[in-house]
Design a protein around this motif. Structure first.
Motif, PDB file in Angstrom:
ATOM      1  N   GLU A  45      -1.108   8.685 -11.593  1.00  0.00           N
ATOM      2  CA  GLU A  45      -2.287   9.042 -10.917  1.00  0.00           C
ATOM      3  C   GLU A  45      -2.489  10.407 -10.019  1.00  0.00           C
ATOM      4  N   TRP A  49      -4.330  13.714 -11.756  1.00  0.00           N
ATOM      5  CA  TRP A  49      -5.529  14.134 -10.734  1.00  0.00           C
ATOM      6  C   TRP A  49      -5.313  15.669 -10.507  1.00  0.00           C
ATOM      7  N   GLN A  54      -1.664  12.960 -19.087  1.00  0.00           N
ATOM      8  CA  GLN A  54      -1.953  11.461 -19.227  1.00  0.00           C
ATOM      9  C   GLN A  54      -1.073  11.072 -20.294  1.00  0.00           C
ATOM     10  N   ARG A 155      -8.094  12.770  -3.373  1.00  0.00           N
ATOM     11  CA  ARG A 155      -8.441  11.784  -4.333  1.00  0.00           C
ATOM     12  C   ARG A 155      -9.689  10.938  -3.727  1.00  0.00           C
ATOM     13  N   LYS A 158     -14.780  12.069  -4.924  1.00  0.00           N
ATOM     14  CA  LYS A 158     -14.844  12.503  -6.037  1.00  0.00           C
ATOM     15  C   LYS A 158     -15.537  13.903  -6.588  1.00  0.00           C
ATOM     16  N   GLU A 162     -15.544  13.977 -11.955  1.00  0.00           N
ATOM     17  CA  GLU A 162     -15.141  12.847 -11.754  1.00  0.00           C
ATOM     18  C   GLU A 162     -16.274  11.888 -11.806  1.00  0.00           C
ATOM     19  N   SER A 246     -12.800   2.305 -18.695  1.00  0.00           N
ATOM     20  CA  SER A 246     -12.347   3.501 -18.490  1.00  0.00           C
ATOM     21  C   SER A 246     -13.152   4.551 -19.469  1.00  0.00           C
ATOM     22  N   ASP A 248     -11.942   8.666 -19.683  1.00  0.00           N
ATOM     23  CA  ASP A 248     -11.075   9.954 -19.230  1.00  0.00           C
ATOM     24  C   ASP A 248     -10.013   9.512 -18.092  1.00  0.00           C
ATOM     25  N   ARG A 249      -9.733   8.147 -17.952  1.00  0.00           N
ATOM     26  CA  ARG A 249      -8.777   7.538 -17.260  1.00  0.00           C
ATOM     27  C   ARG A 249      -9.545   7.243 -15.839  1.00  0.00           C
ATOM     28  N   TYR A 250     -10.703   7.303 -15.689  1.00  0.00           N
ATOM     29  CA  TYR A 250     -11.634   7.214 -14.573  1.00  0.00           C
ATOM     30  C   TYR A 250     -11.881   5.902 -14.695  1.00  0.00           C
ATOM     31  N   THR A 321      -9.332   7.344 -10.822  1.00  0.00           N
ATOM     32  CA  THR A 321      -8.540   7.427 -11.892  1.00  0.00           C
ATOM     33  C   THR A 321      -7.258   6.465 -11.603  1.00  0.00           C
TER      34      THR A 321
END
Length: 389
Positions: A45, A49, A54, A155, A158, A162, A246, A248-250, A321
């Protein structure tokens, strides 16, 4: 190493290079008081970030070396090199080979970069005790400093980019939950409900989820974190549904309850209490309020209704994320008693307000919300009350 004119560089990056440059700059400013020459990140993660890296292959050792000034260096397994080139804007990507000890490869990279004082995150999930021992030997002669929590602290709030990704994830989660609720019928299997949920999330736009959805029915729904196991839904069953989709991994998560037929009075009362408690928690969320406030507001409602033993957990946790095995950022920040960190605009939380009779049923609802200048922005408008089928 990535060439400056590499046509793959950043071709699948989730954000522009400027977004990541800003994150690295903020991370470097937080490093200054440590007296370190560089910070090593190993958690997927945190690496994502900081640079956008990824892959499904994050089980293999990787490390991002962020110097006090200048651009980062990424170390990955050779098989992951192409993916690292496409997902990031980095110019310096090093590799370790299968059959090679990645700890030795890292030691060589640190030596090549001339780093003598290295801050490391000590609480990464993907560095075993055995690997940590090998890393210590490979870095002998390098002063190791504690760099834990530097990336996590950044993180929590956001960026606009994000938040846009999380709002997309919230729409996917709502589409999935609608499909799952519609699939709950007597004679249907838990697997069918899970398939409808996951299929709808993916069709709506979701990518891989950091944890499997939770689908359980009947007495199994009273077991925390239980999920589908082929059980056939029966008249009188309660059904528990939760997932995080999710983008884009968020991630954004959502939870709802279903009952097949008339629910018992106990379940009705607990559901009504859960909804009041969730409302109270959301009303307590505003910039400047401590993270304990939403939990204490919910707890007061639950206690007044006599259901304290059915609510033995925090009201919520940070979300953003994520990589498996967890879709949340609960290890970073919780909404719970004793957490004094003040809420800020741009923070994002999932609030699963559940009441449970263990081994019998669970009822409740959840929302993923963005903290705004005046309160919160829920990412779903799906009705929160128990769905009766």
């Amino acid at each position: 190493m990535t060439a400056p004119d590499d046509p793959l560089r950043g071709s699948e990056a989730v954000f522009p290079a400027t977004e990541f440059r800003g994150r690295i700059a903020r991370l470097q400013r937080r490093m200054e008081p440590l007296g370190a020459e560089a910070l090593m990140l190993t958690g997927p993660e945190n690496i994502f970030w900081a640079c956008g890296r990824q892959t499904a292959g994050y089980f293999a050792f990787q490390a991002l070396i962020v110097p006090l000034t200048g651009d980062p260096t990424l170390l990955v397994r050779r098989l992951e090199l192409t993916g690292a080139r496409t997902a990031t804007w980095l110019r310096d990507i090093r590799i370790w080979e299968d059959g090679e000890d990645p700890a030795q490869a890292l030691g060589a990279v640190i030596a090549d970069l001339g780093i003598r004082r290295l801050a490391v995150e000590r609480d990464g999930w993907f560095v075993s005790m055995a690997l940590a021992d090998r890393l210590a030997r490979a870095l002998e002669g390098v002063k190791i400093l504690d760099g834990s929590g530097l990336a996590e602290a950044l993180r929590v709030v956001k960026s606009p980019a994000e938040l846009t990704a999380i709002r997309h994830a919230g729409r996917y989660a709502q589409a999935a939950m609608r499909a799952a609720i519609d699939a709950c019928r007597v004679g249907t299997s838990e697997n069918d409900v899970a398939a409808a949920m996951v299929g709808a999330a993916i069709s709506a736009g979701s990518e891989a989820m950091a944890m499997e959805p939770l689908v359980s029915s009947g007495p199994r729904s009273g077991i925390p974190h239980a999920t589908w196991r082929r059980r056939i839904l029966q008249e009188g069953d309660g059904v528990f549904l939760e997932l995080a989709a999710s983008h884009d991994r968020y991630h954004a998560a959502l939870m709802r309850s279903v009952w097949l037929g008339p629910p018992p009075n106990e379940a009705r009362d607990m559901m009504a209490t859960a909804l009041r408690a969730l409302d109270a928690a959301l009303a307590a969320m505003r910039p400047g309020a401590p993270c304990s406030a939403p939990h204490e507001a919910a707890q007061a409602v639950v206690d007044a209704a006599g259901h304290a033993q059915a609510f033995r957990k925090r009201i919520g946790y940070s979300i953003g994320t994520a990589f498996a095995p967890d879709w949340g950022e609960g290890g970073i920040l919780s909404l719970f008693t004793g957490v004094g960190r003040e809420l800020e605009p741009g923070m994002v939380f999932h609030l699963p307000m559940t009441l449970r009779r263990y081994g019998a049923f669970t009822v409740g609802a959840s929302e993923t919300v963005i903290v705004t200048e005046t309160g919160v922005e829920p990412l779903s408008d799906l009705p929160r009350d128990m769905a009766l089928r």
